[in-house]
Design an enzyme around this catalytic site. Sequence first.
Site, PDB file in Angstrom:
ATOM      1  N   HIS A 122       0.872  -1.186   0.000  1.00 27.20           N
ATOM      2  CA  HIS A 122       0.000   0.000   0.000  1.00 27.20           C
ATOM      3  C   HIS A 122       0.908   1.235   0.000  1.00 27.20           C
ATOM      4  CE1 HIS A 122      -2.871   2.878   1.845  1.00 27.20           C
ATOM      5  NE2 HIS A 122      -3.817   2.063   1.438  1.00 27.20           N
ATOM      6  N   ASP A 199       2.801  -4.985   8.089  1.00 31.00           N
ATOM      7  CA  ASP A 199       1.605  -4.160   7.972  1.00 31.00           C
ATOM      8  C   ASP A 199       0.393  -5.091   8.030  1.00 31.00           C
ATOM      9  OD1 ASP A 199      -0.634  -2.875   7.024  1.00 31.00           O
ATOM     10  OD2 ASP A 199       0.304  -2.070   5.211  1.00 31.00           O
ATOM     11  N   GLN A 202      -4.709  -5.583   6.697  1.00 30.15           N
ATOM     12  CA  GLN A 202      -5.673  -6.506   6.064  1.00 30.15           C
ATOM     13  C   GLN A 202      -5.610  -7.908   6.654  1.00 30.15           C
ATOM     14  OE1 GLN A 202      -7.977  -5.412   4.158  1.00 30.15           O
ATOM     15  NE2 GLN A 202      -7.170  -3.446   3.484  1.00 30.15           N
ATOM     16  N   LYS A 225     -10.850  -0.978  10.141  1.00 29.86           N
ATOM     17  CA  LYS A 225     -10.985  -2.098   9.191  1.00 29.86           C
ATOM     18  C   LYS A 225     -11.418  -3.373   9.908  1.00 29.86           C
ATOM     19  CE  LYS A 225      -7.437  -0.289   6.062  1.00 29.86           C
ATOM     20  NZ  LYS A 225      -8.195   0.140   4.888  1.00 29.86           N
ATOM     21  N   CYS A 363      -4.617   2.547  -3.798  1.00 28.93           N
ATOM     22  CA  CYS A 363      -3.401   3.025  -3.114  1.00 28.93           C
ATOM     23  C   CYS A 363      -2.240   2.052  -3.307  1.00 28.93           C
ATOM     24  CB  CYS A 363      -3.633   3.256  -1.623  1.00 28.93           C
ATOM     25  SG  CYS A 363      -4.837   4.513  -1.282  1.00 28.93           S
TER      26      CYS A 363
HETATM   27  N1  PLP Z   1      -1.874  -0.988   4.514  1.00 30.70           N
HETATM   28  C1  PLP Z   1      -2.776  -1.743   3.873  1.00 30.70           C
HETATM   29  C2  PLP Z   1      -2.391  -3.102   3.378  1.00 30.70           C
HETATM   30  C3  PLP Z   1      -4.066  -1.234   3.668  1.00 30.70           C
HETATM   31  O1  PLP Z   1      -4.972  -1.973   3.024  1.00 30.70           O
HETATM   32  C4  PLP Z   1      -4.379   0.065   4.141  1.00 30.70           C
HETATM   33  C5  PLP Z   1      -5.700   0.650   3.889  1.00 30.70           C
HETATM   34  O2  PLP Z   1      -6.399   0.318   2.963  1.00 30.70           O
HETATM   35  C6  PLP Z   1      -3.403   0.781   4.825  1.00 30.70           C
HETATM   36  C7  PLP Z   1      -2.162   0.221   4.991  1.00 30.70           C
HETATM   37  C8  PLP Z   1      -3.681   2.141   5.381  1.00 30.70           C
HETATM   38  O3  PLP Z   1      -4.603   2.048   6.421  1.00 30.70           O
HETATM   39  P1  PLP Z   1      -5.200   3.372   7.097  1.00 30.70           P
HETATM   40  O4  PLP Z   1      -5.722   4.219   5.983  1.00 30.70           O
HETATM   41  O5  PLP Z   1      -6.274   2.846   7.998  1.00 30.70           O
HETATM   42  O6  PLP Z   1      -4.094   4.017   7.843  1.00 30.70           O
END
Ligand code: PLP
Length: 404
Positions: A122, A199, A202, A225, A363
């Site tokens: 991401h 991270d 997900q 999420k 993203c």
């Molecule tokens: N990392 C992953 C794999 C994601 O899917 C997302 C959000 O879609 C993020 C990071 C960023 O999360 P947040 O916008 O809640 O900080």
Amino acid sequence: MFDIQKIREDFPILSRMVYNKPLVYLDNAATTQKPLCVLDAMREEYLNVNANVHRGVHYLSQQATDLHEEARETVRRFINAPSTSEIIFTRGTTEGLNLVAASFTEEMMKEGDEVIVSVMEHHSNIVPWQLQAAKKGIAIRVIPMDETGKLDIKEYEKMFNEHTKLVSVAHVSNVLGTVNPVKQIVKIAHDHGVPAMIDGAQSTPHFRVDVQDIDCDFFVFSGHKMYGPTGIGVLYGKEQWLDKLPPYQGGGEMIESVSFEKTTFERLPFKFEAGTPDYVATHGLATAIKYIENIGIDNISRHEQELTEYCMKRLEAIDGMRLFGTVKGKDAVVSFLVGNIHHLDMGTLLDRLGIAVRTGHHCAQPLMDRLGIQGTVRASFALYNTKEEIDVLANGIERVVKMF
Ligand code: PLP
């Protein structure tokens, strides 16, 4: 017992109509809906407990502090961290990644040093490193993947050298649904004397996460999420690393003593929590975690796995269907394109049928480049989705295909 109808009643938004059609909410990887218990818990706190946490001698402040610190313990238990001093509340995954990128680079990296990420990250696990690269001249190395969306571990192993200082990869891809072999990725990093960050944005909503079993040095995720409120997330870090890193932000709550000559910092985790925390959201997050635990994270996994397999089967049968991310055991995300129908057209027409999916690059533009596309349509599942909803999606796609 996994009683889906009863579960759906916990989420009143799921029974609303859009364009006179029953809502089919399949945008859970972006954010999940919230059960009544989370909303009730937060309302109750604002109504009857609200006061700023820590340092307060009065009753309400102590009660709010107790709820906030109990939430930290609930999070610790949820990811099986050894200690609550290793649980730092953030605004979300993005802030956790930025915190580590900034503090780790400042203390541990010099010009020419390298961080390893993967091609399916991401943007929030790419751009913070680029900001540090611009400031400090560090380099970003990228683990490649194959056509199915599987990381190339052999190539990864070859990427280490004396400049490698950190590995930072997604547990689950938000586009492909690939569940990366994080235990192996961390082990390889450690064999080279390098720490690793995962991270978990997900993964935490979908299956059991044990940070001690993974043995990662940092782990980040978002509350919104996983049925919790927006604006709250978690950074887990091993004490040995958090102790070494400098604070990310300065302000109240994170200091031990301040004078104009010298400031000393609070112990962990407070060193990384400057300013008033979102203590109502931490209570909301803890309530969401207990909601998940009540249903059983393994039951949720099983249900979502069935949905994912069913969805892949239904969509595969559609003429001209291209599915992105076909690794076995993939998680609750299905990305696709059909023929030469633009993802935005498909998403807009599905929306008119009451189906909420996400379209675009999600993203993850470098991943789109790797796949040679501009974007996909993405359906993503949560514990409250049903096979009937997937039928509505598949029939909807077929209807759109006929229109073109
Ligand atoms: N990392 C992953 C794999 C994601 O899917 C997302 C959000 O879609 C993020 C990071 C960023 O999360 P947040 O916008 O809640 O900080």
